[in-house]
Design a protein around this motif. Structure first.
Motif, PDB file in Angstrom:
ATOM      1  N   UNK A   1       0.847  -1.189   0.000  1.00  0.00           N
ATOM      2  CA  UNK A   1       0.000   0.000   0.000  1.00  0.00           C
ATOM      3  C   UNK A   1       0.883   1.241   0.000  1.00  0.00           C
ATOM      4  N   UNK A   2       0.723   2.073  -1.012  1.00  0.00           N
ATOM      5  CA  UNK A   2       1.595   3.238  -1.155  1.00  0.00           C
ATOM      6  C   UNK A   2       1.175   4.370  -0.218  1.00  0.00           C
ATOM      7  N   UNK A   3      -0.128   4.508   0.029  1.00  0.00           N
ATOM      8  CA  UNK A   3      -0.581   5.565   0.928  1.00  0.00           C
ATOM      9  C   UNK A   3      -0.608   5.053   2.360  1.00  0.00           C
ATOM     10  N   UNK A   4      -0.244   5.929   3.278  1.00  0.00           N
ATOM     11  CA  UNK A   4      -0.158   5.564   4.691  1.00  0.00           C
ATOM     12  C   UNK A   4      -0.952   6.566   5.520  1.00  0.00           C
ATOM     13  N   UNK A   5      -1.644   6.072   6.528  1.00  0.00           N
ATOM     14  CA  UNK A   5      -2.367   6.943   7.442  1.00  0.00           C
ATOM     15  C   UNK A   5      -1.476   7.288   8.625  1.00  0.00           C
ATOM     16  N   UNK A   6      -1.226   8.583   8.816  1.00  0.00           N
ATOM     17  CA  UNK A   6      -0.382   9.036   9.918  1.00  0.00           C
ATOM     18  C   UNK A   6      -1.155   9.008  11.226  1.00  0.00           C
ATOM     19  N   UNK A   7      -0.443   9.174  12.320  1.00  0.00           N
ATOM     20  CA  UNK A   7      -1.073   9.104  13.647  1.00  0.00           C
ATOM     21  C   UNK A   7      -2.093  10.210  13.863  1.00  0.00           C
ATOM     22  N   UNK A   8      -1.954  11.346  13.160  1.00  0.00           N
ATOM     23  CA  UNK A   8      -2.896  12.451  13.332  1.00  0.00           C
ATOM     24  C   UNK A   8      -4.094  12.352  12.388  1.00  0.00           C
ATOM     25  N   UNK A   9      -4.144  11.274  11.582  1.00  0.00           N
ATOM     26  CA  UNK A   9      -5.250  11.085  10.654  1.00  0.00           C
ATOM     27  C   UNK A   9      -4.974  11.562   9.244  1.00  0.00           C
ATOM     28  N   UNK A  10      -3.834  12.207   9.013  1.00  0.00           N
ATOM     29  CA  UNK A  10      -3.470  12.643   7.666  1.00  0.00           C
ATOM     30  C   UNK A  10      -3.070  11.429   6.824  1.00  0.00           C
ATOM     31  N   UNK A  11      -3.104  11.613   5.501  1.00  0.00           N
ATOM     32  CA  UNK A  11      -2.693  10.561   4.572  1.00  0.00           C
ATOM     33  C   UNK A  11      -1.460  11.046   3.819  1.00  0.00           C
ATOM     34  N   UNK A  12      -0.413  10.218   3.803  1.00  0.00           N
ATOM     35  CA  UNK A  12       0.812  10.574   3.082  1.00  0.00           C
ATOM     36  C   UNK A  12       1.156   9.453   2.106  1.00  0.00           C
ATOM     37  N   UNK A  13       1.866   9.822   1.039  1.00  0.00           N
ATOM     38  CA  UNK A  13       2.268   8.788   0.084  1.00  0.00           C
ATOM     39  C   UNK A  13       3.642   8.231   0.473  1.00  0.00           C
ATOM     40  N   UNK A  14       4.165   7.343  -0.349  1.00  0.00           N
ATOM     41  CA  UNK A  14       5.412   6.646  -0.008  1.00  0.00           C
ATOM     42  C   UNK A  14       6.608   7.583   0.062  1.00  0.00           C
ATOM     43  N   UNK A  15       6.482   8.768  -0.559  1.00  0.00           N
ATOM     44  CA  UNK A  15       7.572   9.744  -0.520  1.00  0.00           C
ATOM     45  C   UNK A  15       7.411  10.770   0.593  1.00  0.00           C
ATOM     46  N   UNK A  16       6.340  10.619   1.402  1.00  0.00           N
ATOM     47  CA  UNK A  16       6.102  11.550   2.500  1.00  0.00           C
ATOM     48  C   UNK A  16       5.263  12.753   2.112  1.00  0.00           C
ATOM     49  N   UNK A 278     -11.068   8.464   0.760  1.00  0.00           N
ATOM     50  CA  UNK A 278      -9.706   8.111   0.386  1.00  0.00           C
ATOM     51  C   UNK A 278      -9.597   6.615   0.129  1.00  0.00           C
ATOM     52  N   UNK A 279      -9.340   6.277  -1.126  1.00  0.00           N
ATOM     53  CA  UNK A 279      -9.142   4.882  -1.529  1.00  0.00           C
ATOM     54  C   UNK A 279      -7.639   4.597  -1.447  1.00  0.00           C
ATOM     55  N   UNK A 280      -7.232   3.984  -0.329  1.00  0.00           N
ATOM     56  CA  UNK A 280      -5.805   3.795  -0.066  1.00  0.00           C
ATOM     57  C   UNK A 280      -5.156   2.866  -1.093  1.00  0.00           C
ATOM     58  N   UNK A 281      -5.878   1.831  -1.502  1.00  0.00           N
ATOM     59  CA  UNK A 281      -5.309   0.861  -2.426  1.00  0.00           C
ATOM     60  C   UNK A 281      -5.095   1.424  -3.813  1.00  0.00           C
TER      61      UNK A 281
END
Length: 358
Positions: A1-16, A278-281
């Motif tokens: 999964x390239x997108x990641x959910x941060x601890x604050x609820x934001x979504x970041x991609x594999x490059x940050x 947000x469709x993470x996949x």
């Protein structure tokens, strides 16, 4: 999964790269922090420069660099110095993706803007207006509520509800992060022809924070926008008033219309609810709006209308003239919420500079 959910609820991609700012991160990093208002980078991470609240091409076109903007605290500040920090990369991207195209459309003629909207440019104009509105509020973090340094004071922006701007921030980042924006997410957007009645100024702007509404008068065109109503204010304005406007409006009438838009938005009985899906996949971000089945208005608050008109007309008191009417009567009419410089007491459009109060 390239997108990641941060601890604050934001979504970041594999490059940050921040795909979606949670409300908490938006308030902490953008509103209360010093990060780039588009990508969220810190000044020590990337080269930064100053982004004009009103873009440079607009300042040049309307000769605004040496002129002053009046802040909510009454203080005056030169447009040339009205800037917010932005990373150089995002500043350049905004210029290429947003400002170049909009600058070619905004030529002071209402027909040019109307044609742009008719040919599918509504979202682009909405985003451009939203960027200005967002920058205006972020800049107010740097100004004291009380300009006199001898008096203890907070900042103008201390009174702002930053949660109201989270939706706008999410929408205007669509040029930075590919985003699907459903049509009903768009707010009210209206362009009307404008005439100059005794004023040399070809530019004017006004806004109401709690009404999420802004007006820009550019040459012979006045643009009105509401950012969080899913066109609710425009629908009610079209039903009751738009057809009565039978000619170009003047600068005071433009400010009254903006006030009406803000009031209509604030009187919506049920508000639109905006959400990011947000469709993470599949790495897809979509903004949707859930609307009431039948939009309705709350009971009209004339006292609120009076206070808002008093505020929005304050700058023009030296120029306002009402034949045969005392200043006290004008004041009572405005604060009572019944005054109109747009329509006379019979509901007819006022096409000249003479206004009447009965």
């Amino acid at each position: 999964m390239a997108w990641i959910k941060a601890s604050d609820g934001s979504i970041v991609d594999k490059n940050g790269k921040v795909v979606f700012f949670s409300a908490r991160r938006f308030i902490n990093d953008i509103c209360n922090g010093n990060c780039c208002f588009i990508c969220g980078a810190k000044p020590e991470e990337k080269p930064f420069n100053e982004e004009h609240v009103f873009p440079e091409w607009l300042l040049r076109r309307y000769n605004l660099f040496a002129r002053t903007i009046t802040l909510p605290n009454g203080q005056k500040m030169r447009y040339a110095r009205h800037t917010v920090p932005c990373c150089a990369e995002c500043n350049s991207l905004m210029g290429n993706e947003i400002e170049e195209r909009i600058s070619s459309v905004i030529d002071g003629k209402p027909d040019s803007i109307q044609n742009f909207l008719a040919n599918g440019g509504s979202l682009e104009l909405f985003v451009w207006l939203g960027l200005i509105y967002l920058k205006l509020h972020l800049k107010d973090r740097t100004y004291r509520t009380e300009p006199d340094q001898r008096i203890p004071s907070g900042m103008i922006a201390d009174d702002y509800d930053w949660d109201l701007l989270h939706h706008i921030h999410t929408v205007v980042r669509c040029f930075y992060v590919p985003t699907i924006i459903e049509a009903n997410v768009m707010g009210s957007l209206l362009v009307l022809p404008c005439r100059q009645d005794g004023s040399p100024d070809r530019f004017d702007f006004a806004q109401f924070h709690f009404g999420q509404t802004m007006m820009l008068r550019l040459g012979e065109a006045a643009i009105f926008v509401v950012f969080n109503d899913s066109t609710g204010a425009l629908r009610f304005f079209q039903e009751n008033k738009l057809a009565k406007i039978t000619g170009p409006i003047n600068e005071l009438q433009a400010r009254e219309i903006m006030t009406e838009f803000a009031l209509l938005n604030m009187h919506l009985k049920e508000r639109p609810v905006f959400r990011s899906e947000l469709d993470m996949g599949n790495e897809q971000h979509k903004i949707v709006a859930h609307l009431p089945d039948r939009p309705e208005l709350q009971e009209w608050n004339y006292e609120l209308r009076g206070l808002m008109l008093w505020n929005i007309f304050e700058y023009a008191w030296p120029q306002l003239r009402f034949a045969g009417v005392t200043r006290d009567k004008v004041e009572r009419a405005i604060l009572g919420g019944k005054l109109s410089v747009l329509f006379d007491d019979k509901g007819n459009f006022i096409g000249s500079t003479t206004n009447s109060i009965e």
